[in-house]
Motif scaffolding. Structure first.
Motif, PDB file in Angstrom:
ATOM      1  N   UNK A 179       0.850  -1.184   0.000  1.00  0.00           N
ATOM      2  CA  UNK A 179       0.000   0.000   0.000  1.00  0.00           C
ATOM      3  C   UNK A 179       0.887   1.236   0.000  1.00  0.00           C
TER       4      UNK A 179
ATOM      5  N   UNK B 123      -7.721  -8.465   2.294  1.00  0.00           N
ATOM      6  CA  UNK B 123      -6.789  -9.572   2.034  1.00  0.00           C
ATOM      7  C   UNK B 123      -6.820  -9.916   0.543  1.00  0.00           C
ATOM      8  N   UNK B 124      -8.020 -10.012  -0.009  1.00  0.00           N
ATOM      9  CA  UNK B 124      -8.144 -10.333  -1.434  1.00  0.00           C
ATOM     10  C   UNK B 124      -7.615  -9.186  -2.283  1.00  0.00           C
ATOM     11  N   UNK B 125      -7.946  -7.943  -1.876  1.00  0.00           N
ATOM     12  CA  UNK B 125      -7.613  -6.776  -2.695  1.00  0.00           C
ATOM     13  C   UNK B 125      -6.112  -6.488  -2.739  1.00  0.00           C
ATOM     14  N   UNK B 126      -5.333  -7.111  -1.842  1.00  0.00           N
ATOM     15  CA  UNK B 126      -3.893  -6.962  -1.990  1.00  0.00           C
ATOM     16  C   UNK B 126      -3.451  -7.523  -3.346  1.00  0.00           C
ATOM     17  N   UNK B 127      -4.187  -8.514  -3.823  1.00  0.00           N
ATOM     18  CA  UNK B 127      -3.838  -9.096  -5.120  1.00  0.00           C
ATOM     19  C   UNK B 127      -3.927  -8.057  -6.221  1.00  0.00           C
ATOM     20  N   UNK B 128      -5.007  -7.301  -6.250  1.00  0.00           N
ATOM     21  CA  UNK B 128      -5.143  -6.298  -7.312  1.00  0.00           C
ATOM     22  C   UNK B 128      -4.157  -5.158  -7.094  1.00  0.00           C
ATOM     23  N   UNK B 129      -3.849  -4.890  -5.846  1.00  0.00           N
ATOM     24  CA  UNK B 129      -2.894  -3.816  -5.567  1.00  0.00           C
ATOM     25  C   UNK B 129      -1.485  -4.203  -6.031  1.00  0.00           C
TER      26      UNK B 129
ATOM     27  N   UNK C 253      -0.936  -6.036  -8.475  1.00  0.00           N
ATOM     28  CA  UNK C 253      -0.995  -5.895  -9.936  1.00  0.00           C
ATOM     29  C   UNK C 253      -0.739  -4.441 -10.341  1.00  0.00           C
ATOM     30  N   UNK C 254      -1.374  -3.510  -9.618  1.00  0.00           N
ATOM     31  CA  UNK C 254      -1.179  -2.096  -9.946  1.00  0.00           C
ATOM     32  C   UNK C 254       0.285  -1.704  -9.756  1.00  0.00           C
ATOM     33  N   UNK C 255       0.889  -2.192  -8.679  1.00  0.00           N
ATOM     34  CA  UNK C 255       2.290  -1.839  -8.417  1.00  0.00           C
ATOM     35  C   UNK C 255       3.212  -2.426  -9.488  1.00  0.00           C
TER      36      UNK C 255
ATOM     37  N   UNK D 123      -0.684 -19.377  -1.264  1.00  0.00           N
ATOM     38  CA  UNK D 123      -1.106 -19.964  -2.525  1.00  0.00           C
ATOM     39  C   UNK D 123      -2.560 -19.573  -2.765  1.00  0.00           C
ATOM     40  N   UNK D 124      -2.798 -18.828  -3.826  1.00  0.00           N
ATOM     41  CA  UNK D 124      -4.164 -18.364  -4.097  1.00  0.00           C
ATOM     42  C   UNK D 124      -4.680 -18.937  -5.410  1.00  0.00           C
TER      43      UNK D 124
ATOM     44  N   UNK E 209       2.083 -11.844  -2.186  1.00  0.00           N
ATOM     45  CA  UNK E 209       1.276 -11.192  -3.219  1.00  0.00           C
ATOM     46  C   UNK E 209       0.257 -12.151  -3.824  1.00  0.00           C
TER      47      UNK E 209
ATOM     48  N   UNK F 156      -1.453 -16.393  -8.653  1.00  0.00           N
ATOM     49  CA  UNK F 156      -2.298 -17.016  -9.680  1.00  0.00           C
ATOM     50  C   UNK F 156      -2.863 -15.963 -10.631  1.00  0.00           C
TER      51      UNK F 156
END
Lengths: 401, 375
Positions: A208, A257-263, A265-267, A335-336, A290, A293
């Motif tokens: 973040x 927790x889930x939205x860290x994945x999209x974050x 991606x943005x980074x 592992x996601x 991160x 998948x």
């Protein structure tokens, strides 16, 4: 693999969870009791296989642990102005009692002191997994402090604590330092101060941030790290003040927790689009906690858009996906990905590389129940060796020790 | 799969595109003049519009071309792309043999911080849609624009228009002020469910948030290719707020966000749910099951794996081809042509569903071919 999937599908029925917790509490009551069934054995890792844990946490027992490392001015400030404020950065990214934050079997008093926290890392990670090396970090994300000087002082204290009480006491550990990500020039100063310590291998930035890390204001941080042979690890967590998603503040921790994945991606998109890897050719970036998948569809879309829009970013002179293979690595936990055998095989095929993943327990955080699940499913012996050690050894330049 | 560029002219339809029902689920239409929409505003808001109009919008990225349009989509009349009905017919609807096209207007009234004006603007834009597009052209289907941040008035707007079945869906932009599953928006879902109309969410920022959890990216490349991150967070919100449980008859459509990312998101949601579901006891099923049943998505812009089989595999993971609906994004630069956009390895049956069958089912569209045959 089918067996692995079946185990995942029925967590309640797992014998190993019970066994592991029993083991841990037994060890809690008698610290000297040798571990008879190690996590390593449960995971089926042979005695000849080298293992490096790329994500272990140095849990801060309390703010008192950092106070001795602060200059007098800030020591007084921290003690008089309210110590709990200064402890918060180590807690806020991980709600202390959330199921993902602390694994079963880790005794509540495991972090009573730095010494006991280190003992637990030795016992549960280094010994239980037979790790040659573990990359350890304290997720004390000082971007929470709006005062740049407090942020810098607290980062320095956390790093000095890590060096003196972890890295210099346990030769198997290699460290990640925290820096004030909100103030790139102060971050650079901290890298200059402690980045040449022989046990420091990485600069850690919380995922973040108030601005994406590819932005040129951050390039000096990557340059300073690369100049010292350090990787930059972008890590789950942080508290910069802005909303953690592109659509505002979610209601639940599970969403974050889930939205860290999209974050992540943005980074990652920012690092590539800004030409960081063209401008700092030695930059190495680990995406830590991160998930991974999400990588294939992310790169398919990024490559496709780049073909249509590349005039806007002429410094990105090849397919975005090609920078990932060269500069970016991922810790394997959490592992996601999918659980069904076909889908797992497809995921590996889509990623198309065995060189991106690094084994990690994320200790004491908890994403898997059975040590066997610490490794991703669907990998053969050669792939496993890379995940267990080869990739991290090269990425963190651990060959020399 | 190829990225259609503005340099490659649209091709005439061939047998493969005329044989089957063709529904374009994302056609961007624009006002002909600066006064076209305000003409539908009451005097009080017309004056406000003339004097104080401003938006929250911060996503100021030059979009590859003026308005992000295909260079060949400028009508000979001199109007802007997507503003000339005759040219829309000639270049798009007739040329491709499109049976239905769902209008997705190029601006959204929710970009107004003044909520009463936002509501007035939504009403004006809906009237403008009816008068300018739906009345003269029966192949067009409307999107009910709503003041998303003023849910009571949004619900009124839905109640006002939904009975007109030429409106296909309620229309939101992805950049809502809050994650869209939050209670704040439930009146919108309630009204949509009550009226039996789907809610669609289109790529675009209209609120005050940064488009990522880490501030503004620098480039349109990131804004555009990274659009799925916003959709991912919105789907996460819908799932964990329990929207699909609360509104069991609600259908939700993702427009112009891509869809391949939905498969890994599904697994990530499942992984989170397995571990953290005590926080959301109202979510009593695996998120992947909910997603497979309740989400619909449009095809453009499609992720493009080097191995086309991988896209087919993703569709299979998402539960098949039953939720994917073809869209061109006309007249924008990244337009997908009906004859070349879909993966070549799809079966004919699959192609039929994606090109029109699924949209026909979701939006309740009559097949004009069948009607013609009956007559």
């Amino acid at each position: 693999l089918e067996a692995t999937a079946a185990r995942r599908a029925a967590p309640a029925a797992r014998v190993s969870v019970v066994a592991l917790s029993a083991l841990a509490s037994e060890a809690d009551s008698a610290a000297a009791t040798p571990t008879t069934i190690s996590a390593r054995e449960r995971a089926g890792i042979g005695s000849g296989e080298t293992l490096i844990d790329a994500d272990v946490h140095a849990v801060l027992p309390g703010i008192d642990a950092l106070v001795p490392y602060l200059p007098a001015q800030w020591r007084e400030y921290v003690t008089l102005w309210g110590a709990t404020y200064f402890f918060r950065p180590s807690q806020i990214s991980y709600p202390p009692s959330a199921p993902t934050s602390r694994r079963a079997g880790v005794a509540a008093d495991s972090t009573a002191s730095t010494a006991s926290a280190l003992e637990h890392v030795r016992r549960d990670v280094l010994d239980a997994w037979g790790a040659d090396r573990a990359i350890i970090s304290c997720p004390y994300f000082v971007d929470m402090f709006h005062s740049p000087y407090v942020a810098e002082a607290m980062a320095s204290a956390a790093n000095d604590w890590l060096i003196a009480e972890w890295l210099e006491r346990e030769p198997r550990l290699r460290g990640s330092i925290v820096v004030s990500a909100n103030q790139p020039e102060l971050a650079v100063r901290e890298i200059e101060r402690v980045g040449e310590h022989p046990a420091v291998v990485q600069v850690m930035l919380p995922v973040r941030s108030f601005r994406p890390y590819g932005n040129p204001i951050f390039h000096p941080v990557f340059t300073a790290a690369a100049a010292r042979g350090l990787a930059v690890g972008i890590h789950y967590g942080g508290w910069p003040g802005n909303a953690p998603t592109g659509v505002g503040w979610p209601s639940y921790y599970i969403e974050e927790w889930v939205a860290r994945g999209s974050l992540f991606q943005s980074q990652l998109m920012s690092l590539i689009a800004e030409g960081l890897f063209a401008r700092v050719p030695d930059a190495r970036v680990a995406l830590v906690e991160a998930g991974w998948s999400w990588l294939p569809p992310f790169l398919w879309r990024f490559d496709k858009d780049w073909k249509g829009l590349r005039r806007e970013t002429p410094w990105v002179d090849r397919l975005p996906s090609s920078y990932v293979a060269e500069h970016v690595r991922f810790t394997a936990q959490p592992y996601d990905g999918p659980l069904a055998e076909r889908d797992v095989a497809l995921l590996h095929e889509q990623i198309g590389s065995e060189d991106l993943l690094m084994f990690a327990t994320d200790y004491p955080h908890w994403h898997y129940d059975d040590p066997a699940d610490a490794l991703p499913p669907g990998i053969d012996a050669g792939f496993r060796a890379k995940i267990l050690a080869t990739t991290a050894k090269t990425f963190y330049r651990l060959e020399a020790g | 799969l190829t990225v259609a560029t503005t340099e490659s002219p649209t091709r005439p339809p061939d047998a493969t595109t005329t044989r089957t029902l063709l529904v374009d689920c994302d056609v961007h239409l624009a006002p002909a003049t600066a006064d076209s929409v305000p003409a539908h505003l009451p005097a009080r808001w017309r004056e406000h519009n003339a004097v104080f109009f401003r938006t929250y919008q911060g996503d100021f990225y030059p979009r590859r071309s003026e308005y992000g349009e295909r260079f060949d989509s400028w009508p000979p009349s001199g109007l802007r792309p997507g503003a000339d009905l005759d040219f829309l017919r000639e270049q798009h609807l007739d040329a491709w043999g499109i049976d239905y096209a769902v209008i997705t207007p190029v601006t959204h009234p929710a970009n107004q911080a003044n909520l009463e004006f936002s509501a007035a603007l939504a009403r004006a834009m809906n009237e403008w849609q009816v008068e300018t597009w739906l009345d003269p052209e029966p192949r067009l289907r409307g999107s009910i624009l709503v003041p998303s941040e003023y849910p009571e008035r949004a619900a009124e707007e839905i109640d006002r228009w939904a009975a007109d079945r030429r409106f296909s869906q309620v229309y939101l932009y992805a950049g809502t002020n809050q994650p869209v599953g939050r209670r704040h928006y439930w009146k919108i879902f309630e009204a949509a469910e009550r009226n039996g109309i789907p809610v669609a969410m289109h790529f675009g920022t209209c609120g005050p948030n940064f488009p990522t959890g880490s501030g503004y990216p620098s480039y349109y490349l990131e804004d555009h290719a990274g659009a799925s991150t916003m959709f991912q967070d919105q789907v996460t919100s819908l799932v964990f707020e329990g929207v699909f449980h609360q509104f069991p008859a609600l259908d939700f459509v993702l427009v112009e966000g891509g869809f391949a990312w939905l498969a890994p998101l599904m697994w990530r949601l499942d992984a989170a749910w397995r571990k953290l579901r005590t926080e959301v006891p109202h979510v009593d099923r695996l998120p992947s099951e909910v997603i497979r049943e309740r989400l619909w998505y449009t095809s453009q812009p499609m992720e493009e794996p080097p191995n086309p089989d991988h896209l087919a595999a993703i569709l299979e993971q998402l539960g098949g081809d039953s939720q994917l609906m073809f869209a061109t994004d006309y007249p924008h630069w990244d337009f997908d042509a009906p004859d070349t956009a879909l993966p070549s390895r799809l079966t004919d049956e699959s192609r039929r569903r994606i090109l029109g069958g699924n949209a026909q089912r979701l939006y309740g569209l009559a097949d004009p071919r069948a009607a013609a045959a009956d007559a």
